[in-house]
Scaffold this active site. Sequence first.
Site, PDB file in Angstrom:
ATOM      1  N   GLY A 279       0.820  -1.206   0.000  1.00  7.12           N
ATOM      2  CA  GLY A 279       0.000   0.000   0.000  1.00  7.12           C
ATOM      3  C   GLY A 279       0.856   1.259   0.000  1.00  7.12           C
ATOM      4  CG  HIS A 452     -19.425  -8.864 -36.067  1.00  7.77           C
ATOM      5  ND1 HIS A 452     -19.321  -9.696 -34.989  1.00  7.77           N
ATOM      6  CD2 HIS A 452     -19.167  -9.616 -37.168  1.00  7.77           C
ATOM      7  CE1 HIS A 452     -19.016 -10.913 -35.413  1.00  7.77           C
ATOM      8  NE2 HIS A 452     -18.905 -10.891 -36.725  1.00  7.77           N
TER       9      HIS A 452
END
Length: 480
Positions: A279, A452
């Site tokens: 962290g 597509h």
Amino acid sequence: MSDKYDVIVIGGGPGGYVAAIRAAQLGYKTACIEKRINKQGKPALGGTCLNVGCIPSKALLDSSWKYHEAEEAFADHGIKVGKLDLDVKAMQERKDKVVLQLTGGVASLFQANKVTWLQGTGQLKANKQVVFTPNEGGDEQTLEADNVILAAGSVPVEIPPAEVDQKIIVDSTGALEFDSVPKKLGVIGAGVIGLELGSVWSRLGSQVTVLEAVDTFLPAVDKQIAKESQKLFTKQGLDIKLGARVTATKKNKNSVRVTYTDKDGEHEETFDRLIVAVGRRPYTEGLLSQDAGVTLDERNFIYVDNQCRTDVPGVYAIGDLVRGPALAHKAIEEGVMVAEVIAGEHTQVNYDAVPGVIYTHPEVAWVGKTEEEVKESGEPYKVGAVPFAANGRALAAGEAAGLVKFVVDEKTDRVLGMHVLGPQASELIQQGVVAMEFGASIEDLQLMVFGHPSLSETVHEAALATDYKAIHVAQRRRKK
Ligand code: FAD
Ligand code: NAD
């Protein structure tokens, strides 16, 4: 030039440099104080992100992925490359070049926007005065400003059992600088940095063990996505040990012995290098004089309201110094917001729609609420999840692992969350951000035309799947 500014920004990272440029665009006389000296020994803008964070890590992630593909995937496409050779020095030099290009670019933007870059350290005092100590020595100067923006960022959290020396035991900065591939690499923390940098060195040949104190993998991520990604990363070779707490390390000349405990007791393992990635914490050392007047919260973040005002009128704080996710894009948008708030505009960051991305392969990305969070709220909801295995473009590219998932409010049809594990998740997630920003219903996404073949078609199918209308997967009604 007088020492009075309209806006002084302390810190030239993504929060600070963006705030400075936006303030200058709005006509304010602006200075940005940045003390960073880069690895070439030169003053540098860009903060953690550009110098030792987002950018160098992505450069190495991209290089290591290319190596991995050449080694593992090219043959599948009928491409034979013979024996591969890895030049870590060249890889690092390329990364450094990218960093220099970008940090130099910020310096040019300052010039173009007439932002004064003060190279040294800034400290806030009472009455919006800022003490500036130049990097090159010389006298301290007391500057005045109508508005001060604190943007000093964050530094890695350290843990007593594994003290960083940047040689054998390193933090993220050291882990970006290895000059050879460690044979055995230990990583403490299976968070974003642990997974990204663990992946880099694993792809290049390290045997990587990740020691994570918590029992759950990626607890903040949607459970279905976290579970699936854990399986994939394990298959890629990351040995992820959950519930593993490091209690001691002992360094030798070229290795480190790590002692950790888990539910089965105490274990020892020896690594060539150990990365500590547990962290980051706000970097307030030296930033505030005793009389500065701004308040810190219980976790040492500078306390701010939802437009980043501190408790001192005219003093703002942004980015990793304040609450919320420690992400560059969150810092950037807070920088813009504060400059515009100073100018009397009504800008507000939409904290509900800040995306998160982990740049593993496949990438993990999310925005909004997880299914678990929505379930806990008790509100009725629906879910649509569709795998990339049903997507022609993903299959053609050999990138069919992962899925797209929507979490939707059953009553209003609003998108509450989108979660992706898969190819280009960092790009696909932006569709969820746009949908949430515009308050889109899932029906809006269902009715759109998607090109597509494209990876985005899986976003479309997942939207359709929330109402059991997906075409390319056989759907079963699921129990909640
Ligand atoms: P910083 O970038 O930390 O900048 C603060 C600057 O202030 C520093 O340069 C510091 O030198 C300067 N400073 C501090 N105190 C003073 C002072 N008193 N006087 C003068 N100057 C001062 N985020 C993402 O969104 N995407 C990613 O892919 C990503 N990858 C990351 C990878 C790594 C390895 C790391 C460590 C972080 C990563 N992050 C990523 C997080 C991101 O870097 C931070 O969220 C972001 O840099 C925060 O910006 P900031 O402007 O608040 O602070
Ligand atoms: P993190 O919070 O993502 O992960 C730290 C992990 O270490 C957690 O899983 C925690 O449970 C574990 N941990 C804490 N103490 C431990 C201990 N003593 N032993 C073992 N495990 C322990 O933090 P990070 O990975 O260091 O990254 C810091 C921040 O930098 C992140 O929160 C993120 O905001 C930012 N970052 C973002 C990106 C990105 O956006 N792609 C990339 C890198 C870093």
